[in-house]
Design an enzyme around this catalytic site. Sequence first.
Site, short mmCIF file in Angstrom:
data_model
loop_
_atom_site.label_atom_id
_atom_site.label_comp_id
_atom_site.label_asym_id
_atom_site.label_seq_id
_atom_site.Cartn_x
_atom_site.Cartn_y
_atom_site.Cartn_z
N LYS A 2 0.82 -1.21 0.00
CA LYS A 2 0.00 0.00 0.00
C LYS A 2 0.86 1.27 0.00
CE LYS A 2 -4.24 -2.03 1.62
NZ LYS A 2 -3.79 -3.45 1.66
C1 LIG Z 1 -4.37 -4.53 1.01
C2 LIG Z 1 -3.59 -5.79 0.87
C3 LIG Z 1 -3.96 -6.79 -0.07
C4 LIG Z 1 -5.21 -6.69 -0.92
O1 LIG Z 1 -5.10 -5.70 -1.91
P1 LIG Z 1 -6.42 -5.17 -2.69
O2 LIG Z 1 -5.95 -4.02 -3.47
O3 LIG Z 1 -7.39 -4.78 -1.60
O4 LIG Z 1 -6.94 -6.29 -3.51
C5 LIG Z 1 -3.15 -7.90 -0.19
N1 LIG Z 1 -2.05 -8.07 0.58
C6 LIG Z 1 -1.68 -7.15 1.50
C7 LIG Z 1 -0.46 -7.39 2.32
C8 LIG Z 1 -2.42 -5.96 1.67
O5 LIG Z 1 -2.04 -5.05 2.58
#
Ligand SMILES: *Cc1c(COP(=O)(O)O)cnc(C)c1O
Length: 475
Positions: free
Chosen positions: A117
């Site tokens: 993120k």
């Molecule tokens: C947020 C997250 C996901 C999922 O990503 P999306 O964009 O919501 O599909 C997968 N793995 C981790 C470690 C995350 O923080």
Amino acid sequence: MQYLSTRGHPDRKRFCEILLEGLAPDGGLYLPEHYPQVSDATLSAWRRVYHDEGYAALAFEVLSLYIDDIPAQDLRALCETTYTEEVFGTGEIVPLRHLEDDLWLEGLSNGPTLAFKDMAMQLLGNLFEYELARRGEQLNILGATSGDTGSAAEYAMRGKKGVRVFMTSPHGRMSPFQQAQMFSLMDDNIHNIAIEGVFDDCQDIVKAVSNDLAFKRQYKVGTVNSINWARLLAQVVYYFAGYFQATTANEQSVSFAVPSGNFGNVCAGHVARMMGLPIAQLVVATNENDVLDEFFRTGMYRVRGSADTFETSSPSMDISKASNFERFVFDLLGRDGARVAQLFGPQLARAGHFDLSGDVAFAQAAERFGFVSGKSTHGDRIATIRDTFARHAMVIDTHTADGVKVAREHRQPGVPMVVLETALPIKFAETIVEALGQQPERPARFEGIEALPKRVVVMPASVEMVKAYMVEKCE
Ligand SMILES: *Cc1c(COP(=O)(O)O)cnc(C)c1O
């Protein structure tokens, strides 16, 4: 470039207008009016840009096609301050590592909070600061987190002028590492609020405050959730960067396997593919919360109730519905806003599902859009982490393990399969210990963070108390 709503609203907006907004006025999500097409010559030029000038320069090229209301030299500067070795721990920003045969891992989790993120949120922090200064405005970001999103938002917004962050989290329920990451921030503009309740209580508070339109307007309350188009756009860049690392010529195609929850990450892959990036398959990997896998297998989209939403060992993928999914359905149905409004509007809220199994568009989903899917369970996760460690001496996190497990089921001869590594194992140490009997490696900068002083207020699950706290800090 103009942006439209997936639910057919006639208004068109520019990038900076939707940057600070959440949903479109009709409840839809914003998408560009069209996807700019990347010709073979442009792809070659970008390949050179990436290799010669690096990730930030590539980010500028991609973003320029979608952002025409920020002067080019400013946008370039924003990309250059965001994607640095200092922030992402490596000059490559998203290094590709070889796993086995045609299987690769693209490292998206070397940023400040060790989860992917950061890739988008770090850019969002700089874009917010830039645009708020230009307007002479302030923004109070209110959010709810059970871990990854909140810390990524705080590390992106810390010290940014014009922005305050109020992040609610369930008191005592995050891992000690996650709590330490968030609560050790001492920046004046970051406010941690631990709510005596569960994650849903935090989310309800955020909703209640956002629904109080007078309060929202007076105190300029905004969000940074995953439906923000700027976040999605930032993620498109690493699909190009992964492609350039896995190939030497534009005739080659690549598949990506994406650990998925809210469908933001893989939706960025869809956008890259629509732009003409040679992606063979987009492999959606889910955990036990398999809303998306069910859809891609059967055409049925069925939102889960809270009793059917499981707490798993890949917790950042524990979702009951996939908030970005509407964007893909809009494209799947030939951008028919009226139909999307009908599917995702009151009907979904009432019935909890819709069924596209009989629709010709669905029958062509895999062929036209490259989507395939699979799911992974706790047992699969443990087995994959063990096997990857035993055979490759590499420790992967639980979410990435879901991606690797499902990727292996969809490999095609001669097509590199790139699994997106979405977090580092230290964030989910308990499961790593279960799988390997040993603690995962901890990057030096996180040594001893659990012992640092903490800055957090504990509150009952009260909307009024959260509002009063925000008012006090805004004075
Ligand atoms: C947020 C997250 C996901 C999922 O990503 P999306 O964009 O919501 O599909 C997968 N793995 C981790 C470690 C995350 O923080």
